[in-house]
Design an enzyme around this catalytic site. Structure first.
Site, PDB file in Angstrom:
ATOM      1  N   CYS A  90      -1.721   1.009   7.517  1.00  0.00           N
ATOM      2  CA  CYS A  90      -3.127   0.597   7.495  1.00  0.00           C
ATOM      3  C   CYS A  90      -3.472  -0.859   6.523  1.00  0.00           C
ATOM      4  O   CYS A  90      -3.585  -1.611   7.297  1.00  0.00           O
ATOM      5  CB  CYS A  90      -3.820   2.003   6.976  1.00  0.00           C
ATOM      6  SG  CYS A  90      -3.706   3.608   8.202  1.00  0.00           S
ATOM      7  N   ARG A  91      -3.614  -0.571   5.390  1.00  0.00           N
ATOM      8  CA  ARG A  91      -4.226  -1.648   4.625  1.00  0.00           C
ATOM      9  C   ARG A  91      -3.302  -2.868   4.511  1.00  0.00           C
ATOM     10  O   ARG A  91      -3.534  -3.752   4.539  1.00  0.00           O
ATOM     11  CB  ARG A  91      -4.514  -1.094   3.335  1.00  0.00           C
ATOM     12  CG  ARG A  91      -5.713  -0.166   3.438  1.00  0.00           C
ATOM     13  CD  ARG A  91      -5.775   0.534   2.074  1.00  0.00           C
ATOM     14  NE  ARG A  91      -4.729   1.407   1.668  1.00  0.00           N
ATOM     15  CZ  ARG A  91      -4.293   2.284   0.578  1.00  0.00           C
ATOM     16  NH1 ARG A  91      -5.193   1.974  -0.309  1.00  0.00           N
ATOM     17  NH2 ARG A  91      -3.115   2.841   0.423  1.00  0.00           N
ATOM     18  N   SER A  92      -1.867  -2.677   3.925  1.00  0.00           N
ATOM     19  CA  SER A  92      -1.000  -3.668   3.657  1.00  0.00           C
ATOM     20  C   SER A  92      -0.842  -4.739   5.047  1.00  0.00           C
ATOM     21  O   SER A  92      -0.855  -5.876   4.915  1.00  0.00           O
ATOM     22  CB  SER A  92       0.138  -3.267   2.647  1.00  0.00           C
ATOM     23  OG  SER A  92       0.903  -2.568   3.676  1.00  0.00           O
TER      24      SER A  92
ATOM     25  N   CYS B 130       0.963  -1.071   0.128  1.00  0.00           N
ATOM     26  CA  CYS B 130       0.038  -0.003  -0.089  1.00  0.00           C
ATOM     27  C   CYS B 130       0.760   1.349   0.106  1.00  0.00           C
ATOM     28  O   CYS B 130       2.096   1.142  -0.280  1.00  0.00           O
ATOM     29  CB  CYS B 130      -0.994  -0.044   1.080  1.00  0.00           C
ATOM     30  SG  CYS B 130      -0.243  -0.101   3.041  1.00  0.00           S
TER      31      CYS B 130
ATOM     32  N   ASN C 141       2.396   1.293   4.289  1.00  0.00           N
ATOM     33  CA  ASN C 141       2.427   0.081   5.070  1.00  0.00           C
ATOM     34  C   ASN C 141       2.276   0.210   6.560  1.00  0.00           C
ATOM     35  O   ASN C 141       2.759  -0.437   7.375  1.00  0.00           O
ATOM     36  CB  ASN C 141       4.037  -0.175   4.806  1.00  0.00           C
ATOM     37  CG  ASN C 141       4.362  -1.585   5.143  1.00  0.00           C
ATOM     38  OD1 ASN C 141       5.504  -1.622   5.651  1.00  0.00           O
ATOM     39  ND2 ASN C 141       3.314  -2.481   5.123  1.00  0.00           N
TER      40      ASN C 141
ATOM     41  N   ASP D  56      -8.824   3.619   1.555  1.00  0.00           N
ATOM     42  CA  ASP D  56      -7.851   3.776   2.580  1.00  0.00           C
ATOM     43  C   ASP D  56      -8.377   4.116   3.959  1.00  0.00           C
ATOM     44  O   ASP D  56      -8.901   5.366   4.086  1.00  0.00           O
ATOM     45  CB  ASP D  56      -6.502   4.740   2.203  1.00  0.00           C
ATOM     46  CG  ASP D  56      -5.539   5.023   3.027  1.00  0.00           C
ATOM     47  OD1 ASP D  56      -5.614   4.423   4.096  1.00  0.00           O
ATOM     48  OD2 ASP D  56      -4.574   5.182   2.145  1.00  0.00           O
TER      49      ASP D  56
HETATM   50  P1  4NP Z   1      -1.702   2.911   3.931  1.00  0.00           P
HETATM   51  O1  4NP Z   1      -2.634   4.416   4.542  1.00  0.00           O
HETATM   52  O2  4NP Z   1      -1.316   3.135   2.544  1.00  0.00           O
HETATM   53  O3  4NP Z   1      -2.970   1.840   3.983  1.00  0.00           O
HETATM   54  O4  4NP Z   1      -0.826   2.673   5.014  1.00  0.00           O
HETATM   55  C1  4NP Z   1      -1.703   5.452   4.510  1.00  0.00           C
HETATM   56  C2  4NP Z   1      -0.980   5.308   5.612  1.00  0.00           C
HETATM   57  C3  4NP Z   1      -0.346   6.883   5.796  1.00  0.00           C
HETATM   58  C4  4NP Z   1      -0.714   7.897   4.996  1.00  0.00           C
HETATM   59  C5  4NP Z   1      -1.325   7.413   3.730  1.00  0.00           C
HETATM   60  C6  4NP Z   1      -1.925   6.462   3.687  1.00  0.00           C
HETATM   61  N1  4NP Z   1      -0.003   9.152   5.113  1.00  0.00           N
HETATM   62  O5  4NP Z   1      -0.171  10.096   4.558  1.00  0.00           O
HETATM   63  O6  4NP Z   1       0.884   9.303   6.136  1.00  0.00           O
END
Ligand code: 4NP
Length: 155
Positions: free
Chosen positions: A13-15, A8, A11, A123
């Site tokens: 939340c989703r992955s 993702c 790294n 997300d």
């Molecule tokens: P992920 O979500 O890609 O599912 O881990 C996010 C985590 C952090 C951020 C964006 C999306 N960020 O902007 O820091």
């Protein structure tokens, strides 16, 4: 060994959620000697960090372990190290192909294209809805395991 990498943006939340859910599924089906799982982010924003507290609490709620999960960034070397590289959304898929370049890979798949949904995994960093993401991740993991069984384990 069949190696699966969930990717993702951050790294956190989703992955990592998909990594935990898929690892538990592999364990429950006694396939841990055949399938390995990891996760990575396309960005360098959360290297060395634990998963987001929303992901950790959702995993804990469903008795999924998050032990040892530490944020890391996707590298070109991952193209050679993993058999299935599963992006959470279309932007992840573009970023994976851009990074891999000449090392491009046959099995870069958008996660929910393996299901009837054919869409990005929302997300929860932005939506705040970790349950919606968990439900879709669970469905995606079931479909991915079916695909791997069909493509690899029936040989
Ligand atoms: P992920 O979500 O890609 O599912 O881990 C996010 C985590 C952090 C951020 C964006 C999306 N960020 O902007 O820091």
């Amino acid at each position: 060994m069949i190696r699966v990498l969930f990717v993702c943006l951050g790294n956190i939340c989703r992955s990592p959620m998909a990594e935990g859910v898929f690892r538990k599924m592999i364990h429950d089906e006694r396939l841990e000697n055949l399938i390995e799982v990891d996760s990575a982010g396309t960005s360098d924003w959360h290297i060395g960090k634990s998963p987001h507290k929303g992901t950790l609490s959702k995993l804990a709620e469903f008795k999924v372990s998050a032990d040892g999960m530490v944020g890391r960034q996707l590298t070109v070397k991952d193209a050679g190290d993993f058999d299935y590289i599963i992006g959470m959304d279309a932007e992840n898929i573009r970023n994976i192909h851009n990074l891999f370049g000449d090392h491009d890979h046959q099995r870069v798949l958008r996660f929910l294209d393996l299901t009837s949904h054919q869409k990005d995994v929302p997300d929860p960093y932005f939506t705040g809805d970790f349950q919606e993401t968990y439900d879709l991740v669970l469905e995606g993991c079931q479909s991915l395991l079916e695909l791997i069984k069909k493509e690899e384990l029936s040989k």
